[in-house]
Design an enzyme around this catalytic site. Sequence first.
Site, PDB file in Angstrom:
ATOM      1  N   HIS A 185     -45.074 -12.796  -9.752  1.00 17.51           N
ATOM      2  CA  HIS A 185     -44.692 -12.324 -11.095  1.00 17.51           C
ATOM      3  C   HIS A 185     -45.557 -11.180 -11.642  1.00 17.51           C
ATOM      4  CE1 HIS A 185     -47.826 -15.181 -12.063  1.00 17.51           C
ATOM      5  NE2 HIS A 185     -47.051 -16.234 -11.921  1.00 17.51           N
TER       6      HIS A 185
ATOM      7  N   HIS B 209     -39.343 -26.629 -19.245  1.00 15.51           N
ATOM      8  CA  HIS B 209     -40.133 -27.477 -20.149  1.00 15.51           C
ATOM      9  C   HIS B 209     -39.167 -28.167 -21.093  1.00 15.51           C
ATOM     10  CE1 HIS B 209     -44.064 -26.085 -18.913  1.00 15.51           C
ATOM     11  NE2 HIS B 209     -43.683 -24.820 -19.048  1.00 15.51           N
TER      12      HIS B 209
ATOM     13  N   HIS C 127     -40.051 -18.572  -6.004  1.00 18.84           N
ATOM     14  CA  HIS C 127     -40.978 -19.066  -7.034  1.00 18.84           C
ATOM     15  C   HIS C 127     -40.248 -19.990  -8.001  1.00 18.84           C
ATOM     16  CE1 HIS C 127     -44.815 -17.820  -9.375  1.00 18.84           C
ATOM     17  NE2 HIS C 127     -44.381 -18.965  -9.859  1.00 18.84           N
TER      18      HIS C 127
ATOM     19  N   ASP D 160     -39.484 -17.591 -11.069  1.00 19.00           N
ATOM     20  CA  ASP D 160     -40.526 -18.347 -11.770  1.00 19.00           C
ATOM     21  C   ASP D 160     -39.885 -19.355 -12.732  1.00 19.00           C
ATOM     22  OD1 ASP D 160     -42.930 -19.354 -12.561  1.00 19.00           O
ATOM     23  OD2 ASP D 160     -43.590 -17.594 -13.679  1.00 19.00           O
TER      24      ASP D 160
ATOM     25  N   HIS E 112     -51.319 -15.914  -8.449  1.00 18.31           N
ATOM     26  CA  HIS E 112     -51.053 -15.722  -9.884  1.00 18.31           C
ATOM     27  C   HIS E 112     -52.343 -15.097 -10.397  1.00 18.31           C
ATOM     28  CE1 HIS E 112     -50.241 -17.651 -14.048  1.00 18.31           C
ATOM     29  NE2 HIS E 112     -51.470 -17.207 -14.117  1.00 18.31           N
TER      30      HIS E 112
ATOM     31  N   ARG F 151     -41.099 -29.368 -10.686  1.00 21.40           N
ATOM     32  CA  ARG F 151     -41.762 -30.401 -11.507  1.00 21.40           C
ATOM     33  C   ARG F 151     -41.751 -31.791 -10.888  1.00 21.40           C
ATOM     34  NH1 ARG F 151     -44.099 -26.447 -14.185  1.00 21.40           N
ATOM     35  NH2 ARG F 151     -42.883 -25.491 -15.851  1.00 21.40           N
TER      36      ARG F 151
ATOM     37  N   HIS G 196     -40.460 -23.826 -10.062  1.00 20.64           N
ATOM     38  CA  HIS G 196     -41.202 -25.031 -10.443  1.00 20.64           C
ATOM     39  C   HIS G 196     -40.200 -26.165 -10.601  1.00 20.64           C
ATOM     40  CE1 HIS G 196     -45.001 -22.866 -11.042  1.00 20.64           C
ATOM     41  NE2 HIS G 196     -44.263 -21.881 -11.519  1.00 20.64           N
TER      42      HIS G 196
END
Lengths: 427, 312
Positions: free
Chosen positions: A235, A312, A63, A308, A182, A67, A65
């Site tokens: 998660h 950011h 899992h 996860d 999710h 981006r 991200h």
Amino acid sequence: MILIKNGLIYEASNKADATGNFVKKDILINGNKIEKIAANIKEDCKIIDAEGKHVFPGFVDMHTHLRDPGQTYKEDIYSGTRAAAKGGWTTVCAMPNTDPVVDNISTVEYIKRKAKDIGACKVLVIGAMTKKLEGKEISEIGNMLQGGIVAVSDDGGCIQSTKIALNTMKYASNFNIPIIVHSEDYSLSGKGQINSGKMSTKLGLSGIPALAEELMISRDIMLAENVGCHLHIAHISTRKSIELVRQAKEKGLNITAEVTPHHLLLTEEECSSYDTNTKVKPPLRTEKDRQACLEGLLDGTIDFIATDHAPHSDFEKEKEFNLASYGINSLETAFAVLYTELVLNNKMDLSFLIDKISTKPSQFLNINCGLLEKGKAADIAIADLEAEILFTPENMVSKSNNTPYINKTLKGKIVTTICEGKVVFLG
Amino acid sequence: MENSHNFIGRNLFDLDDWSADEIQAVLDATKVMKEVNQRDYKKLPILRGKTVCTLFFENSTRTLMSFELAADRLSADLVRFSANVSSLHKGESLQDTVYTVDAMGIDLYIIRHSYPGSPQLVHKYTGKPVLNAGDGPHAHPTQALLDMFSIWERTGTLKGLKVTIVGDVAHSRVVRSNLIGLKKMGANVTICGPKTLMPGYMQEVYGCKVEYDLKTALKNADAVMGLRMQLERQSDGLFPSLEEYTKLFTLSEETMRYAKKDALILHPGPMNRGVEILPGIADSDRSLILEQVTNGVAVRMALLFLILGGKL
Ligand SMILES: [Zn+2]
């Protein structure tokens, strides 16, 4: 060829639920495979001295991200795979909530090609269940499968319509790939910022109730039972959610679950100073929930740990709590965090941890990784468990540094990562 | 008057980091300021040369007036930044706004914002003392201080008093600050309202009593505070109608009979007459509602004086 000398090598146990141990041996790598594991191997080739270090099969993250495409100011395939390599991860699964969404074969191919060209570790692709993650029309799962996706998920979102969720599961079940959910009932989670509980009351922040997750998990377990597909809960974060998975497993349903390092270690208490690095979905829950996550992992209800990793940028986190983005940056910190908090605090053996971040997710994905054995992929992480590691905004390899562990010193430093027989990180 | 406690440079995010002694010192200073406000010549020169900035990201004319008047009366220079959050969304971040304003040389900030935790951010960005003038449904400590002052001025003590707060607790910043402050001062607080407007764990977090029946909640109360009830909660699906709400939770002559005979009446304003409170009660002798507004200016003067370190 590479020869890793004198390290403490992870040896998995043959028994299904038991974990392995560590023995002092050498590993000889030939090309992208492990050629030989034995004591005192002699070979005239590049030698890595692992004396006093632990040698693990490279970690596998279900899992992540990355981006990329679309939000490359947060992270991209170049930086994300290097952050992974620094953290000991040699395979990561890219989540499809990019821009554009991974709901078509060309985006799948873009990620795979870019990862192959410039990635520091292997990237597997997870495709969207519905187009644009809108929860309305089923995406082209068959086409994406030809492009090489390993699972489908609308992660970041959750299909609210029961009918569409059912049909998507039915359609996906045709391809025998895991369906990763999710779980969040939007009508209950609303504009929630943190867990609905004492802390949300105290801070005046709107809450995300545990029920918002539990109701959706219970719905999706019933749908998966009806369809007969493999459902994987992403998660997982509440005590009752874990209970639901436990019951489903007892019934013999094909249900699996993952938990993140932060849900294993942190609670809503962390939010008390409005630190936006603690803002994440699902939210950090109560101590009872955290305990249940740990118990669930220990008793096998939860199959493995997934990061996860949700990077950011500063400007998305350095703002009012209500306006900050949800997510925790995790690839670089995860091993040190889990080792320091769980292994050093005697909550689990080191070999158990390795099983949950490498062997089990590899089995889940049915890939030739996760074990140090002849013929397995030469994906290896070497750690100096005595060494301390401090994560600062300056030394993060990820483009972002949104983690509650920023500026904290932890133990368990990855010193070398090898992926497909190539050294991809040297600390 | 001497600054016996060290208030200089302190933040007031909420009352949780202020001790009972310190709260009492604020009440004492408020008394002095109130006396000043009753003079013909109401101005004190004590904050001359200090610059106070009001940062209002949410409309609240009364609170803004009260703070600005307080700063004026103490002769501080006053600058105002006001914008609504939605226009801020598109443009400048709070951080950039605050950096810009701070470059002009500000000594103290007063912030009103619809998002909890914003006062802490202003302090983080500037290092200057910050007074929270209301951050979303989280806290409104100056309102709580003026409420406590208004009761204390009448009763001489807060210790052992039963204070009942009625209404939309979930959306009220006033309740939380009052719960913290009143408890520190030894009062017993009961809160009352429909379950759908009551956040979870109130008793565990604040040590207050929670009642869902108005008459039970009012029983033997020394002071009763009504909270503003907004019609929009009806469309949020939290209660059926203002009419039914009024039937169940309004402060009327009839329901106030359950409280002590001369129980004080408070309301943070603005009031919805006929909803949470009936005119007969709002305008009665025991109502402190206008007195609260008067006291608000004095409390804010006291805080500015204490934090900016003036001497009387
Ligand atoms: Zn998710």
